[in-house]
Write an enzyme that holds these catalytic residues in place. Sequence first.
Site, short mmCIF file in Angstrom:
data_model
loop_
_atom_site.label_atom_id
_atom_site.label_comp_id
_atom_site.label_asym_id
_atom_site.label_seq_id
_atom_site.Cartn_x
_atom_site.Cartn_y
_atom_site.Cartn_z
N GLU A 215 52.34 78.34 41.81
CA GLU A 215 52.25 77.72 40.49
C GLU A 215 51.13 78.34 39.66
OE1 GLU A 215 51.87 73.39 38.22
OE2 GLU A 215 52.12 73.47 40.40
N ASP B 94 55.47 64.56 43.11
CA ASP B 94 54.48 63.56 42.71
C ASP B 94 54.16 63.67 41.22
OD1 ASP B 94 52.98 65.88 42.76
OD2 ASP B 94 51.48 65.15 44.20
N SER B 95 54.81 64.62 40.55
CA SER B 95 54.80 64.67 39.09
C SER B 95 55.38 63.41 38.49
CB SER B 95 55.58 65.89 38.59
OG SER B 95 56.86 65.95 39.19
N LYS C 76 56.57 68.62 51.12
CA LYS C 76 55.76 69.67 50.49
C LYS C 76 54.30 69.24 50.46
CE LYS C 76 56.01 70.68 45.98
NZ LYS C 76 54.59 70.52 45.53
N ASP D 5 57.31 65.52 47.89
CA ASP D 5 55.87 65.77 47.90
C ASP D 5 55.14 64.73 48.75
OD1 ASP D 5 55.28 68.06 46.45
OD2 ASP D 5 55.35 67.02 44.52
#
Length: 266
Positions: A182, A45-46, A113, A84
């Site tokens: 992360e 989703d970046s 994810k 995602d």
Amino acid sequence: MKIVRLIDLQKKKEAREPIVMLTCYDATFARLIDMAGVDILLVGDSLGMVIQGASNTLSVSMDDMVYHTRAVARGCQRAHLVADMPFMTYQTDLKVALENAANLLRAGAHSVKVEGGRSVASTVRAMTEAGIPVMGHVGLTPQSVHALSGHRIQGRTEEASARILEDSLALQEAGVYAIVLECVPETLAQEISTRLVIPTIGIGAGRFTDGQVLVSYDLLGLNPEFKPRFLKTYLNGASLVMAAVEKYVTEVRHGEFPAQEHVSVI
């Protein structure tokens, strides 16, 4: 051509063979990254930031993720493909969460994810029991950017570290096949990686996770203003692209392109 399966990722952890993961958002890059030998392609989703130009990932919709997952799946022949689940598509209603995850699998993803730890463990369990493979994500979770007061390193204190470890163990118990760590201290990432049976994939988490992930546009240097300490750029992509386009502009304006060899012959 051997397809990367979940069992292969688990075997890599057991053999201490590092897992390589990159984000991907379209078919062209999927073909190239896949052929380069990456183990996992993440439709992240970046894309809200690197493709859509938003300041965070919160505006990414389920339709966006399905669209990009379908595109990446068309170019991916070998790597494991994980997508995602975007903000608020799995947190509120279990039935909706299962349907959204299923839609990503229908679009071509091999797994999904989700961000969060104990708070999403029951949802993760329901997904895995329904036959939907799930990757977890703890530490800095971008969908919680406002709650975390920005993109900050997580797990700095003993209490915060303990929470992230407990979240990781809860996700493993719920059935995830791997967890992204992360922006957590290297020592914490190492402890979690040692404690967990499943693979860990680090980003900004140091040297001792079972694998690494980066945003492909960052690795290629397409966003030169973004320079976090954990990032290594492998190509000065922005300069190369601009130089090529500037050359094209010059040649068109000076009548150098198209030349005779570019003219179609009847």
